[in-house]
Scaffold this motif. Structure first.
Motif, PDB file in Angstrom:
ATOM      1  N   ASP A  95       0.853  -1.201   0.000  1.00  0.00           N
ATOM      2  CA  ASP A  95       0.000   0.000   0.000  1.00  0.00           C
ATOM      3  C   ASP A  95       0.888   1.250   0.000  1.00  0.00           C
ATOM      4  N   GLU A 117      -0.475  -4.293   3.755  1.00  0.00           N
ATOM      5  CA  GLU A 117      -1.667  -4.025   4.560  1.00  0.00           C
ATOM      6  C   GLU A 117      -2.317  -5.279   5.148  1.00  0.00           C
ATOM      7  N   CYS A 204      -1.891   0.515   6.393  1.00  0.00           N
ATOM      8  CA  CYS A 204      -2.592   1.009   5.196  1.00  0.00           C
ATOM      9  C   CYS A 204      -1.814   2.151   4.554  1.00  0.00           C
ATOM     10  N   GLU A 219      -4.521   0.168  10.361  1.00  0.00           N
ATOM     11  CA  GLU A 219      -5.916   0.500  10.044  1.00  0.00           C
ATOM     12  C   GLU A 219      -6.891  -0.560  10.587  1.00  0.00           C
ATOM     13  N   GLU A 282      -5.926   5.618   8.936  1.00  0.00           N
ATOM     14  CA  GLU A 282      -5.588   5.469   7.521  1.00  0.00           C
ATOM     15  C   GLU A 282      -4.178   5.997   7.280  1.00  0.00           C
ATOM     16  N   ASP A 301     -10.669   5.380   9.414  1.00  0.00           N
ATOM     17  CA  ASP A 301     -11.418   4.890   8.249  1.00  0.00           C
ATOM     18  C   ASP A 301     -12.412   3.805   8.641  1.00  0.00           C
ATOM     19  N   GLU A 374     -10.219   8.933   4.902  1.00  0.00           N
ATOM     20  CA  GLU A 374      -9.049   8.181   4.415  1.00  0.00           C
ATOM     21  C   GLU A 374      -7.839   9.112   4.411  1.00  0.00           C
ATOM     22  N   ASP A 435      -9.578   7.624  -2.315  1.00  0.00           N
ATOM     23  CA  ASP A 435      -8.833   7.060  -1.186  1.00  0.00           C
ATOM     24  C   ASP A 435      -7.550   7.873  -0.969  1.00  0.00           C
TER      25      ASP A 435
HETATM   26 FE1  FEO Z   1      -6.845   0.626   3.807  1.00  0.00          FE
HETATM   27 FE2  FEO Z   1      -8.707   3.028   4.334  1.00  0.00          FE
HETATM   28  O1  FEO Z   1      -7.815   2.041   3.149  1.00  0.00           O
END
Ligand code: FEO
Ligand code: CA
Ligand code: CA
Length: 561
Positions: A95, A117, A204, A219, A282, A301, A374, A435
């Motif tokens: 990520d 993630e 994340c 997250e 996030e 998030d 986010e 996002d």
């Molecule tokens: Fe892992 Fe909020 O995206």
């Protein structure tokens, strides 16, 4: 409210242009930079560059490929399973990315941090959840150990030669941080009896500090070791994890996860910052004040959760200071401060408990429920803060929006602010479920989307017209100013995450996460990107280069001559 193009341009550019807003640490890392002249007066040179930019929108696509608009190319730097050293390999579902050069004079050699993630057991441990009624049961400890290795983050040295970024295999900096790595708590009191906890997970998005370390954010931590919830009588109760069930093998308390974690690039030492609260972080976006105190913005998030900011009372501290939560209706930052809030004293025994149970504390003092905050980025031209609110399906918000926060008098440590919707997702603007965000060196805004794999390209879902997740840019100037332009389309089931510019503005690092996520049978995957000979889909970090990235970042350099 949805802005039309003209309103949009005014909106982005109205504040005190020409004021140097961006902190030097962001500039030198290439995340964003600061124009030195007003955008209002565009030089002839700049205008002609814009005219020749020839930025064409890519059509929405459901093709299983990473498609890029004309003028952009990509190459893969690293992908799941690649050996980073003789003993360590790159984790799953990459990520957030963050690149820090060794030396400010050489933007082509440095350390890349990448979040991992979560995992798909089918790929990582061979556990096929579809064959079991209860997806958290029936794993072996060997399977769980493999899964624990594949989350967390990676540090890899990367270098650009002849226009191609490559990992330096076996470099002494290359290392993994996993769900097994011991990590210290940056706090004066132990949590659940420990001051050093085991592992980081659910990493994340993240951020960078002014002292050039990485921030990685935990997250959806509750999928791994579950969560502690409280009854009306305030009795603690463990709710098992809904996805992985690791607690059946390792008895680690949920309270050890859900924090912002800082990692030293040079030696991999990590610490969890308790003062920033515990929730589904996030990202964490820092601003350094003139007196070297820091302000950290971070969102939770989850449907109906909140936006927070921490303001330190000591230079360079992520421990001493106050955590606030946003009341976006009245434009107030509300202090989560046990010492001075009687209602918090009535419900929690001390500040540590307030921070561990930040969601409950935030609600007690009147925080505004938001539609899944986010990513958060600071506009380098105006200093306004942009927050993606990705969606809130139970509330009927399917496409999300971007919120703009304007701190009072532009002071990042202000206690009051103005908040308004900047841009709404949906058919009118051509994107859904924003996002990650990134401002480039000229203040153009880049947006990635995250429609869920179970909803994309389904005739009975409201996401059909958007096709695959994508990367968009909103140019700040020129004939395309204010338009939301699709520049990349992800492979099947994937999302594009972690956009980060190299310090010379010539490369956009980007994660392609979870291609083929809807796969039920490894012999028949829904995606085969990045088209390895084994035909197994793999998340990967790519370098996007080309005329358009260079020119868009160059605008600022020409302007400041
Ligand atoms: Fe892992 Fe909020 O995206
Ligand atoms: Ca995200
Ligand atoms: Ca997301």
């Amino acid at each position: 409210m949805i802005y039309n193009r003209r309103q949009f341009i005014n909106f982005l550019g109205k504040a005190s242009l020409g004021t140097v807003m961006m902190p030097q640490f962001l500039i030198s890392c290439g995340n964003t930079t600061t124009p030195t002249k007003a955008f209002g007066s565009i030089s002839k040179e700049r205008l002609s560059l814009l005219k020749n930019l020839n930025l064409q929108a890519l059509a929405a696509s459901n093709k299983d490929d990473l498609l890029l608009t004309n003028g952009l190319n990509y190459h893969t730097i690293i992908k799941w399973g690649d050996k980073i050293s003789d003993t360590e390999s790159f984790g799953f579902n990459n990520d957030f990315t963050c690149f820090i050069p060794f030396n400010d004079d050489n933007p082509k050699d440095g350390l890349l941090w990448v979040n991992h993630e979560y995992i798909d057991p089918l790929f990582v441990s061979g556990f096929d959840a579809n064959k079991h009624e209860n997806s958290t049961a029936h794993r072996t400890i060997e399977q769980v150990d493999k899964e624990m290795y594949n989350v967390g983050g990676s540090i890899v040295r990367i270098r650009e030669e002849n226009g191609v970024w490559k990992m330096v295999k076996n470099d002494s900096h290359n290392r993994r941080i996993t769900a097994k790595t011991p990590i210290k708590l940056n706090w004066d009191y132990p949590i659940k009896g420990q001051s050093t906890v085991i592992g980081t997970l659910a990493n994340c998005s993240g951020g960078i500090t002014p002292w050039k370390t990485f921030l990685t954010c935990e997250e959806n931590y509750d999928s791994f070791f579950g969560e502690t919830v409280y009854t009306k009588e305030n009795n603690a109760k463990h709710v098992p994890s809904y996805a992985y069930g690791w607690e059946q093998f390792y008895n680690y308390p949920p309270e050890h996860y859900g924090w912002v974690v800082e990692v030293n690039p040079k030696n991999g030492m990590a610490q969890k910052h308790i003062a920033l609260g515990r929730f589904a972080h996030e990202c964490c976006t820092l601003y350094e004040l003139e007196d070297k105190r820091v302000v950290a913005y971070t969102g939770d998030d989850k449907n109906d959760e909140h936006l927070y900011k921490f303001v330190s009372s000591q230079p360079g501290s992520l421990k001493e200071g106050t955590l606030y939560v946003a009341d976006t209706v009245n434009g107030k930052w509300l202090p989560l401060d046990w010492q001075n809030q009687p209602i918090l004293q009535q419900n929690f025994k001390d500040q540590t408990e307030v921070l561990i149970r930040a969601r409950e504390a935030a609600k007690l003092i009147g925080a505004t429920q938001l539609n899944r905050p986010e990513d958060i980025e600071i506009d380098p031209i105006t200093g306004n803060i942009f927050v993606t609110l990705t969606n809130n399906k139970p509330k009927g918000d399917f496409h999300g929006s971007i919120l703009k926060i304007e701190e009072q008098n532009g002071a990042f440590d202000a206690l009051t602010f103005k908040a308004e919707t900047y841009l709404a997702g949906g058919d009118e603007n051509g994107f859904s479920c924003p996002d990650n965000l990134a401002f480039d060196m000229s203040g153009n805004l880049w947006i990635t989307t995250d429609m869920s794999g179970t909803s994309m390209n389904k005739a009975d879902k409201p996401y059909m017209s958007f096709k695959n997740n994508s990367l968009f840019v909103i140019p700040r100037l020129g004939e395309n100013a204010g338009k939301v332009i699709r520049v990349a389309s992800a492979p099947k089931d994937a999302e594009l995450t972690g956009p980060w510019f190299s310090p010379d503005g010539k490369t956009l690092f980007l994660s392609v996460q979870h291609p083929g996520e809807q796969t039920k049978d490894l012999n028949n995957p829904t995606s085969t990107w990045p088209f390895d000979t084994d035909r197994i889909p793999k998340s990967a970090v790519v370098a996007i280069t080309g005329d358009i990235i260079e020119k868009m970042n160059m605008l600022n350099i020409i302007e400041s001559r």
